[in-house]
Design a protein around this motif. Structure first.
Motif, PDB file in Angstrom:
ATOM      1  N   TYR A 166       0.862  -1.176   0.000  1.00  0.00           N
ATOM      2  CA  TYR A 166       0.000   0.000   0.000  1.00  0.00           C
ATOM      3  C   TYR A 166       0.901   1.229   0.000  1.00  0.00           C
ATOM      4  O   TYR A 166       1.745   1.380   0.892  1.00  0.00           O
ATOM      5  N   ARG A 180      -4.935  -2.572  -2.395  1.00  0.00           N
ATOM      6  CA  ARG A 180      -6.304  -2.251  -2.008  1.00  0.00           C
ATOM      7  C   ARG A 180      -7.129  -1.980  -3.265  1.00  0.00           C
ATOM      8  O   ARG A 180      -6.621  -1.433  -4.251  1.00  0.00           O
ATOM      9  N   LEU A 194     -11.058  -4.558   1.395  1.00  0.00           N
ATOM     10  CA  LEU A 194     -11.110  -4.129   2.799  1.00  0.00           C
ATOM     11  C   LEU A 194     -12.493  -4.433   3.392  1.00  0.00           C
ATOM     12  O   LEU A 194     -13.317  -3.544   3.627  1.00  0.00           O
TER      13      LEU A 194
END
Length: 421
Positions: free
Chosen positions: A109, A140, A171
Motif C-alpha cells: 500500500y 487495495r 477491505l
C-alpha cells in the motif's frame, strides 16, 4: 484471537484480563525497584547486580550465536543450491525438486514503483526456473496508483514468471487494516489461482514477502533443497535472515543502529531454532497455509500470529528451519532531509510500535496452550516461557540496566553512605 463480539461475558473477562496482564506485569517490574529501594535498598542493589551479570552472559551468548550464523551464511552463499537440488535422488522421503513451485505473496500500500520494481526483479533474477515462480501482489481495491504499478510490473516481468497475479483487496468490514488482513484476503485468492493452474498444494511453497524485501539469488533453490529433502516438509516454516541494508547509509545513525541490531538478533535466533519464530518474511507449504487457516484479519502482528496458528494446527510439531541466506529490506525512512530527520525517526518509532503489538498474541496463545493437551507440557511451557520472557525483557531490561543501579543510592541516603553501596 476471536473477535470480542463472539465471546460470552465470562470469556470476554478472561480475554480482557489476559490482554491487561503483560502491560501490568511490565509496569510492576519497572516500578517495583523504585518503591522497594526506600525499604530494601541492599536487596535491590544485589538484584540489579545479578541482572548485570545475566546481561553480560547473554551478550556473550548472542555474539557467539551471531558468529556461528555468519559462518553458515558465508558457506550457504557460495553454494549453487539449484545444482544441489538436481543432485537429489528421488525416494519415498525425498521428492523431485523440479515439481516445487514458489508463490510469492506481496501485500503493498503506497509503496513506490521503484521499490516494488526491485522487489520483483530480485524474484525474477533468482537462480530458479522461471516456470516455477509465481508472483502475487495484493493492493487495495481503492488504490488506483497501486493498480498502475502492478500493471507496469506485469508488463516488465510477466514473461519471466509462470504467472503474475494482481489481487485487489476490498477491505471487508470488521478487519484491522494492515498486512495481516491483506494476507488473510490474498491467501485464499492465491490458492484458487494456483489450483486453477493444476498445482498440488503440497508442491507449492508460499513466501510471505514484505514489499520492500529483495530475496537472495539462491533463496528459492535453498528453500527447495531443504523442503524436498525433509520428510516432515509439510510441517516446516522457513525463516531467512532479514538485513535492512537497501538504504542503510541514507538513514540517520540511530536508525542504522536499530536496523543492525534487529539483523544481529535474528542471526542469533537462527543459531537457536528452538527459539525462532516467523518474522517479517518467511516461507511454508501451501498445505500448511491451508491447514493453519491462512492469516488472521483482526490482528496487527501477522508473522508471529501465523507462527502460532501453524504451531497449534500441527499439534506442536511445527519446525522452524533457519535459512542461512540474507533477505534485504529497507530501514525505516521518510522523505525528510536535514540534520534531525524527525519523520524518519518517527517511522522508526512506529515500526518498533508495530513489533510491540506482538504482545497481543499472549491471550491467543495462553488459551490455546491450555486446550492443546496433546502437545507435551515441556514444549508448551518452553515456547510460552520464551514468548513471555522476550516481551517483558525487551521493554524492561534496558531501563533496569540504565537506571537500576542508581536507584538504591539515590533513594536510600543512609545505605548510600555505607561501604556496601
Amino acid at each position: 484471537m476471536a473477535k470480542m463480539a463472539s465471546l460470552s461475558r465470562g470469556q470476554r473477562r478472561v480475554q480482557r484480563a489476559l490482554e491487561v496482564a503483560p502491560g501490568a506485569l511490565t509496569w510492576t517490574i519497572l516500578i517495583a525497584p523504585l518503591v522497594a529501594s526506600f525499604i530494601f535498598a541492599p536487596y535491590i542493589a544485589f538484584a540489579i547486580f545479578l541482572i548485570d551479570i545475566y546481561w553480560f552472559i547473554r551478550t556473550a551468548t548472542v555474539v557467539l550465536g551471531i558468529r556461528r550464523t555468519y559462518r553458515q551464511m558465508k558457506r550457504a552463499m557460495l553454494e549453487d543450491w539449484w545444482q544441489r537440488c538436481l543432485s537429489l535422488v528421488v525416494s519415498p522421503d525425498i521428492i523431485d525438486p523440479r515439481r516445487i513451485v514458489h508463490a510469492v505473496l506481496i501485500p503493498t500500500y503506497t509503496e513506490p514503483y521503484a521499490i516494488l520494481y526491485e522487489t520483483v526483479r530480485a524474484i525474477a533474477d533468482a537462480a530458479y526456473p522461471a516456470e516455477n515462480k509465481v508472483v502475487a501482489i495484493v493492493t487495495r481495491e481503492s488504490d488506483r496508483l497501486g493498480w498502475e504499478n502492478v500493471h507496469r510490473l506485469q508488463q516488465e516481468f510477466g514473461h519471466r514468471l509462470r504467472a503474475f497475479v494482481h489481487i485487489k483487496d476490498p477491505l471487508l468490514p470488521g478487519i484491522v487494516v494492515g498486512k495481516s488482513a491483506a494476507m488473510a484476503y490474498g491467501g485464499p485468492v492465491l490458492r484458487h489461482e494456483l489450483e486453477a493452474m493444476g498445482l498440488d498444494q503440497k508442491d507449492v511453497i508460499v513466501t510471505d514477502l514484505d514489499s520492500d524485501f529483495r530475496v537472495h539469488r539462491q533463496f528459492f533453490a535453498y528453500v527447495t533443497y531443504q523442503y524436498a529433502s525433509d520428510r516432515k516438509r509439510l510441517e516446516c516454516l522457513f525463516q531467512p535472515i532479514p538485513m535492512f541494508h537497501n538504504n542503510l547509509w541514507r538513514v540517520p545513525f540511530a536508525v542504522r543502529i536499530m536496523a543492525s541490531a534487529c539483523t544481529q538478533w535474528q542471526m542469533f535466533l537462527s543459531s537457536r531454532p528452538d527459539r525462532l519464530v516467523a518474522f517479517s518474511s518467511y516461507s511454508m507449504s501451501l498445505d500448511l497455509v491451508i491447514k493453519a487457516g491462512y492469516w488472521d484479519d483482526d490482528v496487527i502482528p501477522e508473522d508471529s500470529r501465523f507462527y502460532w496458528k501453524s504451531f497449534f494446527a500441527t499439534h506442536g510439531r511445527l519446525k522452524v528451519v533457519p535459512v542461512f541466506l540474507p533477505i534485504y529490506g529497507d530501514a525505516p525512512e521518510a522523505s525528510d532531509r536535514g540534520v534531525l530527520r524527525e519523520k524518519t525517526h518517527a517511522n522508526q518509532y512506529n515500526q518498533i510500535k508495530r513489533w510491540a503489538w506482538g504482545v497481543s498474541d499472549v491471550p491467543y496463545v495462553t488459551v490455546r496452550l491450555l486446550r492443546h493437551a496433546e502437545i507435551s507440557l515441556w514444549l508448551r511451557a518452553r515456547r510460552y516461557g520464551y514468548m513471555i520472557f522476550n516481551h517483558l525483557t525487551w521493554t524492561t531490561l534496558p531501563l533496569l540496566l540504565l537506571f537500576g543501579a542508581a536507584l538504591p543510592r539515590l533513594l536510600q541516603e543512609d545505605w548510600n553512605l555505607t561501604n556496601a553501596a
